[in-house]
Design a protein around this motif. Structure first.
Motif, short mmCIF file in Angstrom:
data_model
loop_
_atom_site.label_atom_id
_atom_site.label_comp_id
_atom_site.label_asym_id
_atom_site.label_seq_id
_atom_site.Cartn_x
_atom_site.Cartn_y
_atom_site.Cartn_z
N GLU A 654 -7.87 -10.61 -14.56
CA GLU A 654 -8.15 -10.80 -13.14
C GLU A 654 -7.95 -11.99 -12.27
O GLU A 654 -8.54 -12.67 -12.06
CB GLU A 654 -9.85 -10.93 -13.63
N GLY A 655 -7.22 -12.78 -13.55
CA GLY A 655 -6.46 -13.97 -12.68
C GLY A 655 -7.02 -15.56 -13.48
O GLY A 655 -6.33 -16.91 -13.33
N VAL A 704 -10.39 -30.71 -24.37
CA VAL A 704 -11.65 -29.92 -24.01
C VAL A 704 -10.89 -28.85 -23.58
O VAL A 704 -10.04 -28.85 -22.75
CB VAL A 704 -12.37 -30.49 -22.45
N ALA A 705 -11.24 -27.73 -24.07
CA ALA A 705 -10.79 -26.29 -23.66
C ALA A 705 -11.23 -26.00 -22.41
O ALA A 705 -12.81 -25.99 -22.66
CB ALA A 705 -10.61 -25.72 -25.15
N VAL A 706 -10.99 -25.54 -21.54
CA VAL A 706 -11.14 -25.25 -20.40
C VAL A 706 -10.73 -23.80 -19.65
O VAL A 706 -9.72 -23.07 -20.59
CB VAL A 706 -10.69 -25.85 -19.23
N VAL A 707 -11.65 -22.78 -18.46
CA VAL A 707 -11.07 -21.92 -18.31
C VAL A 707 -11.36 -21.95 -16.76
O VAL A 707 -12.52 -22.70 -16.35
CB VAL A 707 -12.13 -20.67 -18.76
N GLY A 712 -8.01 -21.73 -9.71
CA GLY A 712 -7.83 -22.71 -10.32
C GLY A 712 -9.06 -23.82 -10.76
O GLY A 712 -8.58 -25.23 -11.39
N ARG A 713 -10.45 -23.28 -10.28
CA ARG A 713 -11.15 -23.80 -10.75
C ARG A 713 -12.23 -23.74 -12.09
O ARG A 713 -11.62 -22.63 -12.42
CB ARG A 713 -12.32 -23.61 -9.44
#
Length: 846
Positions: A654-655, A704-707, A712-713
């Motif tokens: 889903e990107g 910090v790990a982000v998704v 790109g938000r």
């Protein structure tokens, strides 16, 4: 020769047997003495005498024993010993007072002096020195015998006294005969003594026997009896000589009979002479003897204590402290009850016998005040706070005065004196600098004080006019008050004493001292960089806890992070820093807390720390389990991970992307992360202490790990939790946007983190605690664990604990138990409430 060697070999045994024998003799003399003294008679005597006269008798009796110390001064001079003055005074008083009452012809005197003054001397030297002292003991009586004989010959002596001239003559010859023998320089057992020592012994003996007579005559004079001193002196000397020859301890019986016969002949009433003798024995023999017994016990106790490395003393002080606390509470309760239901102490025999302080009802007001103050004092002493010492002594002294005013009873005096002595003896048990009124203490004192107050109010209702003639009243007529006015006075006293209690308690608390310091980040970094830490160490950067450094803040090697609620210092996790210093650091931390009356509670600790703390007397309960993922074997392959594999592939297609951001973060990044956090919270309050909360300062301490979504938000994030260990990794703050993040986003984030740390070479991933996992759920679980489960589960609405464990079960390969440890002085229910409060207290979002 063999017999002599055997005696030398078992010398210690014989010394111990001698001391035990003396103790048995002392006990037997106490028992025989108790038969000669009637408590009821003493009470009636003291009731007829003023406090001033009784005090003078006691003081004179004690002063008249003092000259006998001269014997031991000379003895140690002959033995060329320089003992500490305090030791010499204590042992001399002990020896002479015991010998006065239970001397057995001086045998106890000789034995005890050998024991205490001849330890490092040869037996022959001790025997020589003791023989020189022993022959001088009767010089004073011999000199007085000569004076008595002269009074018989040249004075107006009664016919009754004339019959004892032979005794006075024999006694007077002792001095010149023995003195001439002692002048010999060849006889080491009688002579060979310096002139100044000889004169000092003669003076000591003379003043000793003058003291005995003075003590006896003073009692009669203070009783208000009329007698002729010049007639009394010969009678007293003759009676003493006959008593000594009989070798009866303390001259019991022989001396008394002669004095009764003689004083009756001098027209002094027989009953008055009996009382006179009774008081003389009490103040010259019994009271000094009891002091001597106390000193004797002390000296034996010192030897016994040294033999067993100080353990007996610690045990005795601990027992004395427990007794002291009980007596303070007991006395306070009885004082209040005696003012609340005075008639009950007259009608109910067992209650009257139980009451140590029996006073007249007319003194109701101070009884209530003193009673409640004793309860507060008992709490201060129970808390071992130094500030309670002098106020408690003052309370006991005030109660002694109060008891005199309310009607003297010897049992009351003995009880209060005992309480006073226990207070003084156990003073060393009071070492704390303040009292923190714990919830446990408030519960106990509140129930006791509340029950006493409610009882008083109920009695007031029971005494209301419209209830005065109820049939049931006859069964409890001890609840009746003389008047409503009297009851009202007592109720006002309770209101007054409530204020006094608050002031007293506030005084005992002092200015509250807080342990620890605000977390200085540079010092924290220094410890963690140098020595490492654990998976909980990073929580210190939340700055919502105090920090304790060991050995000090200037050169720290270990630190504890904790928060304080009431008297409980709740320590988060294991200590951090140099693991080799953990045992001594824990001891220093506990001792520092104890000094200021705080009780540490160690929360979510490992099994290693449990073993250390259990040695310090801490109880523990299992509080949950920590979930660990084995990164060395973790894979999405296989049937077990089929669901997670499909979910990960779906979100990737889903990107959505995974990224690790490094601090410091830009303002834009922090704003986005805050927005995600606020949406996830949805108005709920954040938890602190054991969990991270959104704080820009805290987030800037680690990556910090982000998704990110297709645009790109950032839709989810997890802050790294540095473990300060090479093989382990963990995260803390996990948040996602419920509107933008699809279902399964957090699983996707976890899987990406596992892969990230696998590549980084980590072996395990710490998923954190599952509180109350497998705790208190079994029928055989400890009652403490079941209580903990009920309170903590009922009081927390932030997480579903069961759901949290089920979620972590999907990935965890190992479950490590975590424990909460608490002092045995804490109640588990209050420990859990403290943990709930500290977990839910307002947080600082700096």
């Amino acid at each position: 020769m063999h017999i002599l060697q055997w005696f030398k070999k078992n010398q210690t045994l014989f010394k111990s047997l001698f001391l035990i024998t003396v103790a048995v003799i002392v006990l037997s003399e106490v028992l025989s003495l108790s038969k000669t003294i009637s408590i009821q008679q003493l009470q009636s005597i003291f009731a007829s005498l003023s406090v001033g006269r009784v005090s003078m008798m006691a003081v004179i009796g004690l002063l008249c024993v003092v000259p006998m110390i001269g014997y031991d001064v000379v003895l140690n001079r002959i033995l060329d010993q320089h003992l500490p003055k305090r030791y010499l005074l204590e042992t001399s008083w002990m020896i002479n007072s015991l010998n006065n009452l239970a001397g057995f012809g001086g045998l106890i005197s000789i034995g005890l002096r050998s024991q205490f003054y001849g330890k490092d001397k040869k037996g022959k030297d001790i025997a020589k020195a003791l023989s020189k002292i022993f022959i001088y003991l009767m010089f004073g009586l011999s000199m007085l015998s000569l004076i008595g004989l002269l009074l018989l010959v040249f004075g107006p002596a009664s016919p009754f006294l004339q019959q004892y001239w032979i005794w006075l003559l024999g006694g007077s010859l002792y001095f010149p005969i023995v003195y001439l023998l002692s002048l010999s320089q060849k006889n080491d057992y009688l002579g060979n003594m310096q002139q100044k020592d000889r004169l000092l012994l003669i003076a000591t003996s003379f003043f000793e026997w003058v003291g005995v007579f003075t003590a006896f005559a003073s009692v009669g004079w203070l009783m208000g009896l009329s007698f002729d001193v010049w007639q009394l002196l010969p009678l007293f000397i003759a009676a003493s000589l006959i008593g000594i020859v009989s070798m009866i301890p303390g001259e019991l019986g022989t001396f008394d009979i002669m004095m009764i016969m003689g004083m009756t002949a001098f027209n002094v009433p027989r009953e008055s002479v009996v009382v006179w003798l009774l008081l003389f024995r009490l103040f010259y023999y019994v009271i000094p003897f009891l002091i001597g017994v106390a000193l004797f016990s002390k000296n034996i106790g010192v030897s016994f204590n040294q033999r067993f490395a100080g353990l007996p003393k610690e045990l005795c002080l601990e027992i004395a402290h427990k007794i002291e606390v009980f007596l303070l509470y007991f006395t306070g309760t009885m004082l209040v009850l005696s003012a609340t239901i005075p008639d009950a102490f007259d009608q109910i025999k067992w209650l009257a016998q139980l009451n140590p302080i029996r006073l007249n009802f007319i003194l109701q007001y101070p009884s209530i005040i003193l009673g409640y103050m004793f309860i507060v004092a008992g709490r201060g002493i129970s808390a071992r706070v130094m500030r309670a010492y002098f106020p408690t002594l003052f309370l006991i002294a005030a109660t002694i005065v109060y008891a005199f005013i309310g009607g003297f009873r010897i049992s009351t005096m003995l009880f209060l004196i005992l309480l006073f002595v226990i207070m003084v003896v156990s003073k060393s048990e009071l070492y704390r600098k303040q009292i923190v009124y714990a919830w446990e203490a408030l519960t106990i004192d509140g129930l006791l004080i509340g029950a006493l107050t409610i009882l008083y109010i109920v009695i007031g209702v029971y005494n209301m006019p419209h209830l005065n003639h109820h049939p049931h009243q006859h069964s409890m007529d001890f609840l009746l008050f003389p008047s409503e006015k009297m009851w009202l006075h007592g109720f006002i006293a309770i209101m007054v004493v409530a204020c006094a209690m608050l002031l007293f308690a506030r005084y005992l608390m002092g200015s509250k001292h807080q342990i620890g310091v605000e977390a200085p980040l540079d010092t924290i970094n220094q410890v963690l960089t140098t020595y490492g830490g654990n998976s909980d160490s990073h929580l210190v950067y939340l700055k919502d806890k105090q920090v304790f450094f060991y050995p000090d803040v200037q050169a720290p090697e270990v630190f504890f992070q904790f928060s304080t609620i009431n008297n409980k210092c709740l320590v988060m996790g294991d200590p951090s820093g140099n693991t080799a210093r953990f045992p001594e650091a824990i001891q220093a931390f506990i001792e520092e807390m104890d000094q200021w009356h705080y009780l540490p509670v160690f929360y979510e600790t490992s099994e290693e720390i449990v073993l250390l703390l259990h040695e310090f007397g801490y109880d523990f309960i299992k509080f949950g389990e920590k979930a660990l993922v084995d990164l060395s074997t973790f894979t999405l392959s296989g049937k077990r991970m089929k669901g997670q594999r499909a979910l990960n592939n779906k979100i990737t297609k889903e990107g959505f992307t995974f990224e690790v951001l490094q601090p410091p973060f830009s303002t834009n990044h922090l704003s986005v992360l805050r927005d995600v956090s606020d949406k996830w919270l949805d108005g709920r309050k954040e938890k602190g202490f054991s969990l991270g909360f959104y704080s820009e300062t805290y987030l800037n301490q680690a990556p910090v790990a982000v998704v990110r979504n297709q645009a790109g938000r950032i839709v989810a994030f997890a802050s790294f939790m540095p473990t300060y260990q090479d093989t382990s990794a963990s995260i803390d703050l996990m948040r996602y946007d419920p509107e933008l993040a699809p279902s399964g986003t957090m699983d996707y984030l976890f899987i990406q983190l596992f892969t990230y740390f696998q590549i980084a070479g980590k072996e395990t991933f710490d998923l954190g605690m599952a509180p109350l996992a497998n705790v208190g759920t079994f029928r055989s679980s400890f009652i403490q664990e079941r209580i903990a489960y009920l309170i903590y589960n009922f009081g927390s609405h932030f997480y579903s604990f069961e759901g949290l464990r089920d979620y972590k079960q999907k990935y965890a390969a190992v479950w490590q138990p975590r424990y909460t440890l608490y002092s045995r002085d804490s109640w588990i229910g209050y420990v859990m409430i403290a943990l709930l409060l500290v977990d839910n207290k307002p947080i600082n979002r700096s």
